[in-house]
Design a protein around this motif. Structure first.
Motif, PDB file in Angstrom:
ATOM      1  N   ARG A 138      -5.910   1.660   3.279  1.00 37.50           N
ATOM      2  CA  ARG A 138      -6.230   1.457   2.288  1.00 37.50           C
ATOM      3  C   ARG A 138      -6.043   2.055   1.280  1.00 37.50           C
ATOM      4  O   ARG A 138      -6.522   2.208  -0.555  1.00 37.50           O
ATOM      5  N   GLY A 139      -6.114   3.940   1.201  1.00 35.86           N
ATOM      6  CA  GLY A 139      -5.847   4.609  -0.064  1.00 35.86           C
ATOM      7  C   GLY A 139      -7.542   5.165  -0.117  1.00 35.86           C
ATOM      8  O   GLY A 139      -8.598   4.880  -0.183  1.00 35.86           O
TER       9      GLY A 139
ATOM     10  N   ASP B 101      -2.773   1.720  -3.960  1.00 38.11           N
ATOM     11  CA  ASP B 101      -3.556   2.580  -3.514  1.00 38.11           C
ATOM     12  C   ASP B 101      -4.647   3.305  -4.769  1.00 38.11           C
ATOM     13  O   ASP B 101      -3.674   3.577  -5.554  1.00 38.11           O
TER      14      ASP B 101
ATOM     15  N   THR C 120       1.124  -1.136  -0.543  1.00 35.16           N
ATOM     16  CA  THR C 120       0.155  -0.016  -0.259  1.00 35.16           C
ATOM     17  C   THR C 120       0.945   1.441  -0.657  1.00 35.16           C
ATOM     18  O   THR C 120       2.340   0.888   0.341  1.00 35.16           O
ATOM     19  N   GLU C 121       0.502   1.917  -0.137  1.00 33.40           N
ATOM     20  CA  GLU C 121       1.100   3.259  -0.428  1.00 33.40           C
ATOM     21  C   GLU C 121       1.680   3.591   1.394  1.00 33.40           C
ATOM     22  O   GLU C 121       2.977   4.358   1.241  1.00 33.40           O
TER      23      GLU C 121
END
Ligand SMILES: [Ca+2]
Ligand SMILES: [Ca+2]
Ligand SMILES: [Cu+2]
Length: 326
Positions: free
Chosen positions: A261-262, A240, A163-164
């Motif tokens: 998770r964006g 994300d 993830t980001e």
């Protein structure tokens, strides 16, 4: 560094360590930056659980093994389906990828067409166009991979994409809140710490870091977690969906988002092209094309929206393994 709230201890022995992966001890960190581009704001706390991360970018050699084992055909090698591109001219629907070509002199930097072109026959095996090859590039990062290609490789390798938040936490290497992955100074002791662009982008590349284009993996110092090339060399896909900004900081420590998770998929469409509904993922880390006069995205907080169907000569990826139950 702030490790209060770390949720996982390191593995009991290094014997179980997956090959060429580093243990990223999770925790709370300050994600984003107030001092650079608006889409990096606001700084807010996030919590990520521990995980393993590839110490290096996925190389052409590794990607070749995946393709040999699976006969996988990358997105850039497939003929685009006209149904996916309403209104596109038929002569533009060919297999290809985005290639950077250095203009011979100064150009209008608001027109990216001066240095980017969608080149027929450019793909991961032909990174500079149809007449190029991978000879000598075995230990270079694979490029011209669209999001689905990175995902397919990760699944084959028994891994996942980060993830980001995971990516940014890892890139910071324990230096919570620092501007760069290595501290506050871009060039500590006049040393270039990553493969970026020196000179006037896009026409003058002084190559002071030794590399005009991509570089073999591991040529620049590792960060505090033992990761190479997080910053520069090539941008890296994350899972994300992009939104041009972050959620605000949680009012209390109890409410810090865990493993965020964006944005929503629909939120990631490009507002400047409302007729095109191609979702965009967050890229991280900047590339060898990031230059002080144009794109200062050689920082952990930096982010960039990339349509999932786009592949280019300066985007690659690395994988992670989440700890069980993490
Ligand atoms: Ca360079
Ligand atoms: Ca990178
Ligand atoms: Cu850049």
């Amino acid at each position: 560094m702030s490790n209060a709230g770390a949720v996982s201890t390191s593995p009991s022995s290094s014997a179980g360590a997956p090959a060429e992966m580093a243990w990223i001890p999770g925790g709370v960190f300050r994600m984003g930056s107030e001092r650079h581009y608006p889409e990096e704001r606001p700084v807010h706390r996030a919590l990520v659980d521990s995980f393993w991360m590839d110490r290096y970018l996925v190389t052409n050699e590794q990607f070749s093994r995946f393709v040999e084992a699976t006969s996988y055909v990358t997105f850039a090698e497939r003929l685009p389906d006209p149904a996916d591109y309403p209104g596109a001219l038929p002569e533009m629907l060919y297999a290809g990828s985005m290639v950077f070509t250095k203009p011979t002199g100064p150009v209008d930097r608001s027109q990216i067409g001066h240095w980017w072109s969608y080149m027929k026959g450019a793909d991961w095996r032909h990174p500079y166009g149809p007449s190029s090859s991978l000879a000598g590039l075995e230990r270079y990062p694979v490029v011209h991979v669209a999001y689905c290609d990175a995902e397919a490789y990760a699944a084959w390798a028994g891994k996942e994409l980060p993830t980001e938040a995971e990516w940014e936490f890892a890139a910071r290497g324990g230096l919570d809140g620092a501007t760069y992955a290595w501290g506050e100074e871009f060039m500590p002791g006049a040393k270039l710490m990553a493969n970026t662009w020196q000179g006037e982008f896009p026409w003058q590349n002084r190559v002071e870091d030794g590399y005009e284009g991509t570089s073999p993996i591991g040529q620049f110092p590792e960060n505090g977690y033992g990761l190479f090339d997080m910053i520069g060399n090539v941008w890296e896909w994350t899972t994300d969906w992009y939104h041009p900004g972050h959620e605000g900081d949680a009012p209390k420590a109890c409410c810090v988002p865990r493993n965020p998770r964006g944005a929503a998929r629909e939120a990631s469409y490009d507002p400047r092209q409302p007729e095109i509904k191609i979702p965009r993922k967050v890229l991280k880390g900047g590339s060898h094309l990031c230059a002080p006069n144009y794109c200062r995205r050689y920082r952990p907080a930096a982010r960039f929206p990339e349509p999932v169907d786009t592949s280019t000569c300066h985007v690659g990826f690395r994988c992670i393994i989440r700890s069980p139950g993490g």
